[in-house]
Design an enzyme around this catalytic site. Structure first.
Site, PDB file in Angstrom:
ATOM      1  N   HIS A 269       0.846  -1.193   0.000  1.00 16.24           N
ATOM      2  CA  HIS A 269       0.000   0.000   0.000  1.00 16.24           C
ATOM      3  C   HIS A 269       0.882   1.244   0.000  1.00 16.24           C
ATOM      4  CE1 HIS A 269      -3.367  -2.654   1.770  1.00 16.24           C
ATOM      5  NE2 HIS A 269      -3.536  -2.498   0.461  1.00 16.24           N
TER       6      HIS A 269
ATOM      7  N   GLU B  56       2.003   3.483   3.064  1.00 13.49           N
ATOM      8  CA  GLU B  56       2.486   2.821   4.279  1.00 13.49           C
ATOM      9  C   GLU B  56       4.019   2.844   4.304  1.00 13.49           C
ATOM     10  OE1 GLU B  56       0.192  -0.828   4.438  1.00 13.49           O
ATOM     11  OE2 GLU B  56      -1.678   0.317   4.338  1.00 13.49           O
TER      12      GLU B  56
ATOM     13  N   HIS C 132       2.761  -3.986   6.761  1.00 13.51           N
ATOM     14  CA  HIS C 132       1.800  -2.930   6.433  1.00 13.51           C
ATOM     15  C   HIS C 132       1.776  -1.962   7.611  1.00 13.51           C
ATOM     16  CE1 HIS C 132      -0.625  -4.592   2.923  1.00 13.51           C
ATOM     17  NE2 HIS C 132       0.158  -5.620   3.220  1.00 13.51           N
TER      18      HIS C 132
ATOM     19  N   GLU D 169       0.741  -5.284  10.945  1.00 11.84           N
ATOM     20  CA  GLU D 169       0.323  -3.887  10.869  1.00 11.84           C
ATOM     21  C   GLU D 169       1.200  -3.155  11.874  1.00 11.84           C
ATOM     22  OE1 GLU D 169      -1.709  -2.593   8.764  1.00 11.84           O
ATOM     23  OE2 GLU D 169      -2.948  -4.247   8.072  1.00 11.84           O
TER      24      GLU D 169
HETATM   25  O1  0X9 Z   1      -6.803  -4.352   4.466  1.00 14.10           O
HETATM   26  C1  0X9 Z   1      -5.627  -4.681   4.284  1.00 14.10           C
HETATM   27  O2  0X9 Z   1      -5.162  -4.939   3.171  1.00 14.10           O
HETATM   28  C2  0X9 Z   1      -4.669  -4.750   5.487  1.00 14.10           C
HETATM   29  N1  0X9 Z   1      -4.817  -3.586   6.299  1.00 14.10           N
HETATM   30  S1  0X9 Z   1      -4.281  -2.127   5.756  1.00 14.10           S
HETATM   31  O3  0X9 Z   1      -4.719  -1.105   6.710  1.00 14.10           O
HETATM   32  N2  0X9 Z   1      -2.700  -2.119   5.753  1.00 14.10           N
HETATM   33  O4  0X9 Z   1      -4.786  -1.910   4.463  1.00 14.10           O
HETATM   34  C3  0X9 Z   1      -5.008  -5.951   6.335  1.00 14.10           C
HETATM   35  C4  0X9 Z   1      -5.130  -7.238   5.591  1.00 14.10           C
HETATM   36  C5  0X9 Z   1      -5.461  -8.345   6.517  1.00 14.10           C
HETATM   37  N3  0X9 Z   1      -6.113  -9.394   5.815  1.00 14.10           N
HETATM   38  C6  0X9 Z   1      -7.426  -9.715   5.964  1.00 14.10           C
HETATM   39  N4  0X9 Z   1      -8.160  -9.238   6.922  1.00 14.10           N
HETATM   40  N5  0X9 Z   1      -7.891 -10.551   5.077  1.00 14.10           N
HETATM   41 ZN    ZN Z   2      -1.651  -1.982   4.025  1.00 12.39          ZN
END
Ligand code: 0X9
Ligand code: ZN
Length: 446
Positions: free
Chosen positions: A187, A190, A314, A384
């Site tokens: 992303h 980040e 992330h 994260e």
């Molecule tokens: O949403 C995402 O891609 C990730 N969080 S972010 O804030 N960095 O965008 C988390 C992904 C975790 N995976 C799932 N929950 N499937």
């Molecule tokens: Zn992310």
């Protein structure tokens, strides 16, 4: 709430000086430092639509509602009790409403545009050229250990560089040693994740002769990819201003830009917690692995069956996540699940983060770790990183976060490198030999 009714809210909390109409001043006449970034004006070549981001607070009492919000196009950044906080473009407001999600506030991020000093304050962060230079210089400084190669090109043709640490195999040469890969910045915004990857690379190379590292480096095949999404990362800082960009730089043909690379992997692609609307922050793309960035990661991993462990950095929220993310059901192999939990819990003791199955945060399919585990059996984690909250800086937590985040996350990285020969050892007694359960030093006091 309809788009026409968007209220530009200036929060009245004194600590949040950035929310005042002129964020350079807090009304006292003294300049203040914004905790949140300046945002780009619509003059960017990518057009205004991408820049017009809203900070949304909505009611989502359970995980199902959170997943519906993701599907409507909201990038959820924080879960606080029965409310979610996240970022979306204006069009997503209507989709949220249609999905039955009650939006409580939608705060334009544009009033925070005018601060001039924040990018200069953040000069310690590495842009793409600087990050590439660090990687190449580290490799040049330790030619017996390190090499650099490109795993492929981004949509705009930038190399996606990997630093490899292996004294007996260079570049793309095969190796039978247990392998591990660290990745960052799927992303765009980040940036702290890239700093973590660079910090880890620097630490391993500069301390390669120390007894505690020498044996690990001798016996492992380590890959560090600091920028999976170099185009997005570059755009996010273009013009010395932050754009709060998440996706890659694919022109979608409808004035919107970008595919969410962490929804573009091919396992249960676009089934849940993702959107097929190009305007959405969670746009999964036209097909699984449609993006050169995810296709490059796929080929890179498929070509190396010695890689047993993957960690994708992330930001933000301070979480340790493991598969599945697409479903609440835990992974079915009991010994593997035991190992995953043991690894996540051990690392959580080291960095103070919260360990959980990804879907506990929200169900979302098409992320890196689900695919890497499902398709290749690689033990895969999403971290994260810091901060915990938007109020501590969100995606742009400032320079001090680089050192504290690295300090908190070095031990988990070394622990995973150690386990790469047999991750299932994690759930047996000898797994943490040399490790202890001291609480994370870098998190104390927070
Ligand atoms: O949403 C995402 O891609 C990730 N969080 S972010 O804030 N960095 O965008 C988390 C992904 C975790 N995976 C799932 N929950 N499937
Ligand atoms: Zn992310």
């Amino acid at each position: 709430m309809r788009s026409a009714e968007i209220v530009i809210i200036f929060l009245c909390l004194p600590a949040l000086a950035w929310a005042s109409p002129d964020p350079s001043f807090d009304g006292s006449g003294k300049p203040v430092r914004m905790k949140f970034p300046s945002m780009a004006q619509s003059s960017s070549q990518q057009g205004s639509e991408e820049d017009a981001k809203l900070w949304i607070v909505a009611k989502a009492p359970d995980k199902k509602a959170r997943t519906r919000a993701l599907e409507a196009g909201l990038a959820i950044e924080e879960v606080r009790g029965d409310r979610i906080h996240g970022i979306a473009s204006a069009v997503t407001l209507e989709s949220l409403e249609a999905a039955g999600i009650e939006v409580e506030s939608a705060t334009s991020l544009l009033p925070r545009m005018t601060t001039k000093d924040f990018p200069a304050d953040d000069a310690a962060y590495h842009n793409v050229a600087e990050a590439d230079k660090v990687i190449r210089e580290l490799a040049a400084s330790a030619p017996k250990l390190a090499s650099v190669f490109s795993i492929g090109n981004s949509l705009l043709g930038r190399d996606i560089l990997a630093l490899r640490l292996n004294p007996t195999a260079r570049g793309t040469a095969p190796s039978a040693k247990p392998g591990i890969v660290f990745m960052a910045t799927h992303h765009a915004r980040e940036h702290l994740s890239t700093e973590m990857a660079l910090g880890l690379a620097k630490h391993l190379v500069e301390n390669r002769a120390k007894p505690e590292l020498a044996k690990l480096l001798e016996t492992r095949d380590i890959f560090i990819i600091p920028l999976v999404n170099p185009d997005g990362a570059e755009y996010d800082v273009e013009g010395d201003r932050y754009h709060m960009h998440r996706k890659n730089m694919r022109p979608n043909g409808d004035k919107t830009v970008g595919v969410d690379l962490n929804r573009n992997y091919g396992y249960h692609w676009c089934e849940t917690g993702a959107s097929s609307d190009p305007r959405a922050e969670t746009y999964c793309g036209p097909a699984p692995f449609s993006e050169p960035e995810t296709a490059s990661v796929k080929s890179f991993l498929e070509a190396r069956n010695n890689i047993k462990v993957l960690l994708t950095y992330h930001t933000f929220s301070e979480l340790i996540l493991y598969p599945w993310g697409y479903t609440d059901t835990p992974i079915s192999e009991a010994p593997a699940l035991k190992a995953y939990k043991a690894m996540a819990e051990t690392m959580a003791k080291m960095n103070g983060y919260t360990p959980q199955q990804s879907s506990e945060l929200y169900t979302a399919s098409g992320d890196t770790t689900d695919w890497a585990w499902a398709a290749l059996g690689i033990y895969s984690f999403t971290f994260e990183l810091s901060p915990k909250s938007l109020w501590d800086g969100g995606f742009y937590p400032g320079v001090p976060a680089i050192a504290t985040t690295f300090a908190a996350n070095l031990r988990p990285a070394l622990y995973l490198i150690g386990l790469a020969d047999d991750p299932r050892r994690a759930s047996s007694a000898d797994a943490v030999a040399g490790e202890d359960d001291r609480p994370a030093h870098a998190n104390s006091g927070r």
